[in-house]
Scaffold this motif. Structure first.
Motif, PDB file in Angstrom:
ATOM      1  N   LEU A  58       7.593 -16.987  10.645  1.00 48.01           N
ATOM      2  CA  LEU A  58       7.143 -15.653  10.230  1.00 48.01           C
ATOM      3  C   LEU A  58       6.953 -14.736  11.418  1.00 48.01           C
ATOM      4  N   MET A  99       1.387 -11.036  -5.166  1.00 53.65           N
ATOM      5  CA  MET A  99       1.943  -9.739  -5.571  1.00 53.65           C
ATOM      6  C   MET A  99       1.051  -9.160  -6.660  1.00 53.65           C
ATOM      7  N   SER A 101       1.419  -6.865  -8.734  1.00 47.69           N
ATOM      8  CA  SER A 101       2.040  -6.441  -9.989  1.00 47.69           C
ATOM      9  C   SER A 101       2.639  -7.614 -10.766  1.00 47.69           C
ATOM     10  N   LEU A 102       2.442  -8.829 -10.270  1.00 47.96           N
ATOM     11  CA  LEU A 102       2.966  -9.980 -11.002  1.00 47.96           C
ATOM     12  C   LEU A 102       1.820 -10.878 -11.455  1.00 47.96           C
TER      13      LEU A 102
ATOM     14  N   LYS B   7       8.526  -7.259 -11.608  1.00 45.41           N
ATOM     15  CA  LYS B   7       7.853  -6.441 -10.592  1.00 45.41           C
ATOM     16  C   LYS B   7       8.383  -5.020 -10.629  1.00 45.41           C
ATOM     17  N   ARG B  10       7.079  -3.191 -13.682  1.00 46.61           N
ATOM     18  CA  ARG B  10       5.647  -2.889 -13.594  1.00 46.61           C
ATOM     19  C   ARG B  10       5.374  -1.837 -12.525  1.00 46.61           C
ATOM     20  N   ASP B  11       6.104  -1.935 -11.424  1.00 50.91           N
ATOM     21  CA  ASP B  11       5.913  -0.931 -10.372  1.00 50.91           C
ATOM     22  C   ASP B  11       6.277   0.449 -10.895  1.00 50.91           C
ATOM     23  N   GLU B 296       4.230  -5.919   0.833  1.00 51.54           N
ATOM     24  CA  GLU B 296       4.950  -6.712  -0.174  1.00 51.54           C
ATOM     25  C   GLU B 296       6.351  -7.068   0.324  1.00 51.54           C
ATOM     26  N   LEU B 299       5.942  -9.969   2.503  1.00 49.24           N
ATOM     27  CA  LEU B 299       5.667 -11.177   1.740  1.00 49.24           C
ATOM     28  C   LEU B 299       6.959 -11.765   1.174  1.00 49.24           C
ATOM     29  N   LEU B 300       7.775 -10.897   0.581  1.00 45.81           N
ATOM     30  CA  LEU B 300       9.048 -11.377   0.031  1.00 45.81           C
ATOM     31  C   LEU B 300       9.881 -12.016   1.130  1.00 45.81           C
ATOM     32  N   ALA B 390       5.301 -11.719   9.557  1.00 40.66           N
ATOM     33  CA  ALA B 390       3.873 -11.796   9.865  1.00 40.66           C
ATOM     34  C   ALA B 390       3.308 -10.417  10.155  1.00 40.66           C
ATOM     35  N   MET B 393       3.211  -8.141   6.918  1.00 36.91           N
ATOM     36  CA  MET B 393       2.157  -8.415   5.945  1.00 36.91           C
ATOM     37  C   MET B 393       0.794  -8.541   6.590  1.00 36.91           C
ATOM     38  N   PRO B 395      -2.771  -8.041   7.623  1.00 37.45           N
ATOM     39  CA  PRO B 395      -3.830  -7.379   6.838  1.00 37.45           C
ATOM     40  C   PRO B 395      -3.977  -5.881   7.080  1.00 37.45           C
ATOM     41  N   GLY B 781     -11.295  -4.343  -7.415  1.00 36.51           N
ATOM     42  CA  GLY B 781      -9.855  -4.608  -7.548  1.00 36.51           C
ATOM     43  C   GLY B 781      -9.102  -4.109  -6.327  1.00 36.51           C
ATOM     44  N   LYS B 784      -9.821  -6.441  -3.515  1.00 36.37           N
ATOM     45  CA  LYS B 784      -9.448  -7.822  -3.722  1.00 36.37           C
ATOM     46  C   LYS B 784      -7.939  -8.029  -3.542  1.00 36.37           C
ATOM     47  N   THR B 785      -7.179  -7.101  -4.092  1.00 34.07           N
ATOM     48  CA  THR B 785      -5.733  -7.271  -3.984  1.00 34.07           C
ATOM     49  C   THR B 785      -5.198  -6.310  -2.945  1.00 34.07           C
ATOM     50  N   ARG B 786      -4.006  -6.606  -2.560  1.00 35.91           N
ATOM     51  CA  ARG B 786      -3.446  -5.845  -1.457  1.00 35.91           C
ATOM     52  C   ARG B 786      -2.329  -4.968  -2.004  1.00 35.91           C
TER      53      ARG B 786
END
Ligand SMILES: Nc1ncnc2c1ncn2[C@@H]1O[C@H](COP(=O)(O)OP(=O)(O)OP(=O)(O)O)[C@@H](O)[C@H]1O
Ligand SMILES: [Mg+2]
Lengths: 235, 787
Positions: A58, A99, A101-102, B7, B10-11, B296, B299-300, B390, B393, B395, B781, B784-786
């Protein structure tokens, strides 16, 4: 089988330059045999996550080399690193990184979708004890539940290497033990090499090998003669 | 369905407001492109088909009176394929209930009933019976305006003879595609008509037995027009030839062509501008949108998704919005184009309509949106791909505010903490802020320039009808008369002022450039019809040379001090060399002025006038108009109020009406941009703002941090948008102007004031919408989520 899974020589990582430079790794020489459970312990900021990121493809090291089964990770192109991660590596991130949105299940499917020989997403979620909330979105899950989704996501692809950054940090001890059990099972069943970063020193008892980290360097490496099972650990 | 598809959907749903706003911006750009090009293509292809099917003549040759046998001679001219002669004349039609008779043109129908050239399209009834001299065809628009139908009768005066005529049918003709009363630019169906009558009847009325007063020519494909015209003129000269002219100088065709040309130049300038602005905004907005997905993307990548896979995912998202907008734009453009064509049909008398849409405009619109959107997306993706997963994504955003630290410290005594956060962010991310700022400035520019355009149209109309033409009535005589005749008119009760004018038909030439029009002789200090300079000050008529309108000067490529050749087409038809002594601003037509008696001296016809401008007692208008029309020498009377309202109608419903559509689109785009700027700023900062709230900042304080940023950007954008808008409005005005009318435009502060209000209101509404979301935000929320 006797070739080490990972070997590093003189691995360093520096963030930033000049006065502001942070030396996250200051020369790491390491050998991790295949199919072992390895626990990394060390104070906050000592460079554990950094090492995991580099071994997992990474992030890039500043100097030194890191080999995965004889292949030099540090010399890989972006494309090769992508293939390496896709084919061999599972991650549990310190901050879960789901994610938003999932749903839980879809987050797992995101990885099984591109894996070669994955288990079913539901199966992976059952394995970490998530049965009911699998159609919920991350924002609707507790921290521990999110963490378990993250672990299911890493385990589901049945990787050859599993990197877990504080996988039990947000869990109560019962659930934590369950998760550790899953990780050791994956190791036992598939021969997956498992690297676990943790602040819970007791976890060290289930490892084949324990690496103590301090200030960007390895302080010592201990090989456990006997290992405890996940059920026997308390913290 | 794959999780990435989930995704994606929803996006899209999550950012629906923003997606709709972006889609609308691009839709507006594409709509204008499709609408305007469709309008031009439709009008053009319909006109061409009409001309072709009804055989519009290539050359017209009016003559005083030529013997019929001359046809053969004319037909033998090299390059002439076909000749047809006819009799034309003026008529006055009595309309029951109307004070004064209405002017009309009478045209003979060919004897054998088959028009080789300038055929008529019979829209109702039947053709007149050649054996019955009182049967006529009436032009459709005029008939409709007065509720006349086949079977009705009409009383008309032709060449002094009063006749009751039988309407057998209604007709249209390509030579009367655009019909306006003589001396007027703008058509008014009720005030000018066309009558077609049997050849024998026309010959009897206009004393043309065995003769004609107009010849029509079709040319062969390889004909050299100039040579043909010269030859026709040579042959007709002994019979009082008035000068043959090509169809390009024919009144109706010229007007229609000018209008379509003008429309085309508008269509080639303004929609691409709108589309570019929309595409540019799309580029910026999509870029920022993808930027906010950075984590994101990382992350993918961490999971082993390849750049191509991640890129494809985001391109899909972007393209759904861009193509959705482009398709909506195409549909709206088709609808808008059809609507606009309907407006034009009020003025262009087509018997049929060929709807044509320009496929290139669809392609351009769709491709521009797709390129801009994918460009914006790919640029950011490339930057994110250059990072290690790294890093991507990592923080909380690793924004480094250290460089802006001094600014905050220096001002810390003056500013509170939230203000410092606003200021730091703006100074720390200048590129991003500049993008947002330029976006809003573009919106401001579009709105401001369109509002300026509205004012300029209004101004031009006002200047034309209050500063240039200050008369109440214009009368025109059948031919030149002695100015003593005006005495009778001047002494009539209710007539306050009479000002003579003489129009002399002429061809003006300067080297290769020529213009067929007229010269207008007026008294030195003409008061009712004036030439004005760019400051709207009257220019005195000069005896020593011509004052040309700006449009004419441009057409002839001539400036004050140069000399121009004037081929007079009246009386002894001399050719004169005259200096150009001044250039006058003109809005309407292409006038050339000279002092009246100097003109008469040059023509060796002292004391002649062809018409007059009148100022009258408004209460006696009908009575005076009726009396004037009864005078034998008077051929026509134009009431300025009527002409003005007809002109306004055309400007607001015909040619100029597209400006309202454009204005509307400019507002929609402006709103779309500002809303997006606010949304994206919110998306980029949602986490920070939630943290602020958790730390104990009030909702108001958190909102201030976000909205303060928006406010600063908006305020900076206003002056920049004003500058951009002024440049843009010059382009738009040039595009709207034609040979027939010129719209001029200065800097219009009120337009930009109003545009600023549009932008500010958009900012306010967007700010409130975003604040509502902020207030509702689920703090836990968000943390908690990114996202
Ligand atoms: N992207 C970055 N830029 C700058 N410095 C960084 C970056 N990532 C990590 N560091 C620094 O590198 C050092 C090692 O960080 P790392 O995350 O590896 O620590 P860690 O051992 O995982 O700590 P913890 O147990 O708190 O997770 C820290 O001092 C950290 O501040
Ligand atoms: Mg860490």
């Amino acid at each position: 089988m006797n070739d080490p899974a990972f070997t590093t020589t003189g691995l360093t990582k520096t963030y930033g330059e000049g006065e502001a430079a942070v030396h996250a790794l200051r020369g790491v020489d390491l050998e991790i045999p295949p199919s072992e459970v390895v626990v990394l312990l060390g104070p906050s900021g000592s460079g554990k996550s950094t090492l995991l990121n580099i071994l997992g493809g990474l992030d890039r090291a500043s100097t030194g080399q890191a080999f995965y089964k004889g292949q030099d990770i540090t010399a890989m192109t972006d494309r090769q690193l992508t293939r390496y991660r896709r084919a061999h590596v599972g991650f549990v991130f310190q901050f879960y990184n789901l994610m938003p949105s999932l749903t839980a299940r879809e987050n797992v499917e995101l990885v099984t979708e591109i894996a070669e020989d994955p288990m079913a997403a539901d199966e992976a979620l059952h394995l970490v004890g998530l049965n009911e909330r699998i159609d919920h979105f991350p924002a609707q899950l507790s921290g521990g539940e999110q963490q378990r989704v993250a672990i299911a996501r890493a385990v589901a692809k049945q990787p050859q290497v599993l990197f877990c950054d504080e996988p039990t940090g947000a869990l109560d001890s019962t659930t934590g033990r369950k998760v550790l059990k899953v990780l050791t099972e994956v190791n036992a069943k598939l021969g997956t090499t498992v690297l676990i970063v943790t602040h819970a020193a007791a976890t060290a008892d289930l490892a084949h090998r324990v690496i103590h980290f301090a200030d960007g360097r390895i302080r010592d490496v201990i090989t456990n003669k006997t290992r405890k099972t996940a059920e026997e650990i308390h913290w | 369905m794959s999780p990435l598809t989930h995704k994606l959907l929803r996006d899209l749903w999550r950012m629906k407001g923003q997606a709709v706003a972006i889609g609308l911006v691009i839709a507006m750009g594409v709509m204008l492109q499709v609408m305007m090009s469709g309008l031009v293509t439709t009008l053009e292809s319909t006109r061409d088909a009409y001309y072709d099917r009804y055989r519009l003549t290539d050359v017209f040759a009016p003559v005083a009176r030529a013997p019929a046998h001359l046809d053969d001679t004319l037909g033998r001219i090299d390059g002439v394929a076909r000749v047809q002669d006819r009799v034309v004349g003026a008529a006055l039609v009595d309309i029951p209930g109307r004070a004064a008779p209405v002017q009309a043109q009478a045209v003979s129908l060919p004897e054998n009933g088959i028009a080789a050239l300038n055929a008529t399209y019979l829209s109702a009834g039947r053709m007149p019976d050649p054996a019955r001299p009182d049967e006529i065809l009436l032009v459709e628009g005029f008939a409709k305006a007065h509720g006349l139908a086949p079977g009705d009768t009409l009383v008309a005066t032709l060449n002094g003879t009063r006749r009751t005529l039988q309407i057998t049918g209604l007709a249209q003709s390509p030579e009367f595609l655009y019909i306006a009363a003589p001396g007027e630019m703008v058509p008014d169906d009720s005030r000018f008509g066309v009558i077609w009558m049997g050849r024998a009847a026309m010959a009897a009325l206009f004393d043309m037995g065995g003769a004609f007063n107009e010849a029509l020519f079709a040319l062969t494909r390889d004909a050299r027009k100039g040579a043909v015209l010269a030859e026709i003129d040579r042959i007709l000269d002994p019979y009082g030839g008035r000068g043959a002219y090509g169809v390009e100088e024919q009144y109706s065709n010229q007007f229609v062509s000018e209008e379509i040309d003008g429309l085309r130049s508008t269509a080639n300038t303004v929609p691409p501008l709108f589309l570019s602005v929309a595409a540019f905004l799309l580029y910026i907005v999509i870029g920022r949108m993808v930027q906010s997905e950075r984590e994101e993307i990382g992350l993918l990548k961490a999971f082993g998704y390849t750049n191509a896979e991640v890129g494809a995912h985001y391109l899909k998202l972007v393209l759904v919005i861009a193509t959705g907008g482009a398709i909506l734009g195409c549909l709206l453009g088709i609808a808008g184009g059809r609507g606009m064509v309907q407006l034009y049909l009020q003025y262009f008398k087509f018997p049929f309509l060929l709807f044509r849409l320009d496929p290139a405009s669809f392609a351009i619109g769709v491709i521009a949106s797709i390129l801009a959107a994918s460009g914006g997306g790919l640029l950011v993706l490339r930057r994110v791909f250059a990072l290690t997963p790294a890093d991507a994504m990592h923080p909380p955003a690793p924004a480094d505010y250290s460089r802006s630290g001094r600014i905050g410290q220096g001002l810390s005594k003056l500013l509170d903490q939230p203000s410092r956060m606003v200021l730091r962010r703006i100074t720390r991310q200048p590129v991003r802020m500049a993008g947002a700022m330029i976006g809003i400035a573009c919106g401001m520019a579009l709105s401001g320039s369109m509002l300026s355009t509205f004012i300029a149209f209004e101004d031009t109309l006002d200047t034309t009808f209050t500063v240039v033409d200050r008369s109440d009535l214009t009368i025109s005589f059948a031919g030149p008369v002695h100015r003593a005749a005006l005495h009778e008119i001047g002494t009539r009760d209710g007539v306050w002022q009479v000002e003579p004018v003489r129009f002399v038909p002429a061809i003006l030439r300067n080297g290769r450039h020529s213009h067929r029009g007229s010269i207008q002789g007026q008294p030195t200090d003409a008061d009712l019809s004036r030439a004005i300079d760019s400051d709207k000050q009257a220019i005195q008529m000069r005896e020593d040379g011509l004052i040309l309108s700006t449009t004419l000067a441009a057409k002839l490529d001539i400036s004050a001090g140069d000399r121009v050749t004037v081929e007079v087409r009246d009386g002894r038809r001399p050719t004169l060399e005259m200096p150009v002594v001044a250039i006058a601003d003109s809005f309407f037509g292409t006038p050339a002025f000279i002092e009246l008696e100097a003109l008469n001296r040059a023509l060796k016809e002292p004391g002649r006038v062809t018409g007059a401008y009148l100022r009258i007692d408004p209460g006696k208008r009908d009575e005076i108009t009726q009396w004037l029309k009864g005078l034998p020498m008077v051929a026509g009377v134009t009431i300025k109020a009527e002409a003005e309202s007809a002109f306004r109608k055309v400007m607001n419903q015909g040619a100029g009406s597209s400006r309202y559509v454009m204005g509307l689109l400019a507002f929609v785009i402006t709103y779309g941009i500002v809303y997006n700027a606010a949304r994206i700023a919110h998306a980029e900062r949602a986490r920070d703002l939630a943290s602020l709230r958790v730390l104990g900042f009030t909702k108001g304080e958190a909102a201030f941090v976000l909205l303060g940023e928006l406010a600063v950007i908006t305020l900076v954008a206003l002056p920049i948008g004003t500058l951009l808008g002024h440049g843009l409005s010059q382009l738009i005005m040039a595009a709207y102007s034609t040979d027939i009318y010129t719209i001029t435009l200065g800097f219009e502060p009120s337009a930009y004031g109003n545009a600023a209000l549009v932008v500010l209101s958009a900012a306010l509404v967007s700010g409130l919408l975003v604040k509502r979301d902020l207030d509702r935000a689920d703090l836990i929320g968000a943390l908690k989520t990114r996202e």
